[in-house]
Design an enzyme around this catalytic site. Sequence first.
Site, PDB file in Angstrom:
ATOM      1  N   ASP A 245     -19.529   4.597   8.865  1.00  0.00           N
ATOM      2  CA  ASP A 245     -20.934   4.312   8.602  1.00  0.00           C
ATOM      3  C   ASP A 245     -21.810   5.292   9.390  1.00  0.00           C
ATOM      4  OD1 ASP A 245     -23.252   3.100   7.850  1.00  0.00           O
ATOM      5  OD2 ASP A 245     -22.927   1.217   8.919  1.00  0.00           O
TER       6      ASP A 245
ATOM      7  N   LYS B 152     -10.624   5.532  17.871  1.00  0.00           N
ATOM      8  CA  LYS B 152     -10.903   5.413  19.311  1.00  0.00           C
ATOM      9  C   LYS B 152      -9.617   4.897  19.963  1.00  0.00           C
ATOM     10  CE  LYS B 152     -13.885   5.566  22.733  1.00  0.00           C
ATOM     11  NZ  LYS B 152     -14.375   6.831  23.270  1.00  0.00           N
TER      12      LYS B 152
ATOM     13  N   ASP C 260     -16.147   9.680  19.479  1.00  0.00           N
ATOM     14  CA  ASP C 260     -17.246  10.272  20.251  1.00  0.00           C
ATOM     15  C   ASP C 260     -17.214  11.795  20.139  1.00  0.00           C
ATOM     16  OD1 ASP C 260     -14.851   9.822  21.548  1.00  0.00           O
ATOM     17  OD2 ASP C 260     -15.708   9.462  23.514  1.00  0.00           O
TER      18      ASP C 260
ATOM     19  N   TYR D 146     -17.096  -5.120  10.437  1.00  0.00           N
ATOM     20  CA  TYR D 146     -18.161  -5.760   9.642  1.00  0.00           C
ATOM     21  C   TYR D 146     -17.673  -7.039   8.944  1.00  0.00           C
ATOM     22  CZ  TYR D 146     -20.802  -1.393  10.234  1.00  0.00           C
ATOM     23  OH  TYR D 146     -21.476  -0.318  10.755  1.00  0.00           O
TER      24      TYR D 146
ATOM     25  N   ASP E 254     -23.623   9.075   7.915  1.00  0.00           N
ATOM     26  CA  ASP E 254     -25.073   9.300   7.986  1.00  0.00           C
ATOM     27  C   ASP E 254     -25.371  10.578   8.760  1.00  0.00           C
ATOM     28  OD1 ASP E 254     -25.745   7.100   6.521  1.00  0.00           O
ATOM     29  OD2 ASP E 254     -27.262   6.397   7.949  1.00  0.00           O
TER      30      ASP E 254
END
Length: 356
Positions: A244, A188, A220, A142, A248
């Site tokens: 993020d 990852k 994943d 980000y 959620d």
Amino acid sequence: MGNYKIAVIKGDGIGPEIVDEAIKVLDALSSIYDISFEYEELLMGGIAYDITGDPLPQETISKSLNSDAVLFGAIGGEKWDSLPREKRPESGLLRFRKELGVYANLRPAVVYDELVNASTLKPEVVEGVDLMVVRELIGGIYFGEPKGREATRAYNTMVYSVEEIERIARRAFEIAQKRRKKVCSVDKANVLDVSQLWRDVVNEISKEYPDVELSHMYVDNAAMQLIRDPKQFDVILTGNIFGDILSDEASMLSGSIGLLPSASIGDKVGIYEPIHGSAPDIAGQGIANPIATIASASMMLKYALGEVEAANKIDEAIKQALKDGYRTKDLADFDAKEICSTNEMGSIIANYVVKS
Ligand code: NAD
């Protein structure tokens, strides 16, 4: 004896309603413990833009930095959506986080026994879930450079320095030491160089915390495991974009967005806020659930002020209110004995704090 200076940012929409209830509960604590709070209300978000022309006035930054903690409601609303990006409330919040250097976002996901049916997952899967996502908040893709958009392509860069990984990893291990002593680092590393560095650094830091068990998981798989068997997790440590998304996802385990608190901390002053937004659709109606904000005040006591006993008192009072069947409208369908307003729910929890 603690006398604490709390910067209070109520913000927009339901912000003022829910923050008032958190303050009510904090004041109830003052009546039973030797602690007191001095509140200073500061402007931010749409209301700050309306009054000062800036969604994040300089005074809000400087006074927040001069306090022991920031108790935050929520900002934003349709009224300000058409403003240029830098004038919008959400830009103010991003800037605020950066100014306060809050690099660690802590999001607990707890499923209250009384609300196991409020989750979209089966009760046996979510019953007893108590996990904490520790997300890196001011680095990663980000914020990474270079970034840009050209006529036929666009790009962002996921970049982490050793120092950035070390400080968030230490936070996660320290938090795990006070919980069930397990950290699962999510990355990852099978594809990304930045994740390989992340993994190496986390392994190094883990040597400083031999009492905490470390495991690694690809993002994943973590997304799948959170739904398959969320009880396996204690602390999930991860970078900005993965955190993020996973936080959620984890928040949905508990049923209502109105229940979940968060803390954003760094080396200066922390921000304690519910994970939900300003809910303009229900603002001013007295039906918002204040529990996420009250639980954020509890995190503030624990992480900023070191008042762990007082924090636990709030957590117990919230549980008791739910156990006794008190529900705001968002949870009306789940074993409610009495539906209460925002204000009533705050008073009920404050009473339990004093009486229990
Ligand atoms: P939202 O979280 O405000 O609302 C989503 C849904 O959840 C709505 O139906 C709302 O009524 C409900 N809800 C939220 N909090 C609740 C509570 N405490 N009790 C009962 N119901 C609750 O998300 P949104 O509608 O996408 O965004 C509204 C505004 O909030 C936007 O301007 C957005 O940018 C802003 N926002 C701010 C923050 C923040 O301040 N940290 C975070 C997210 C969104």
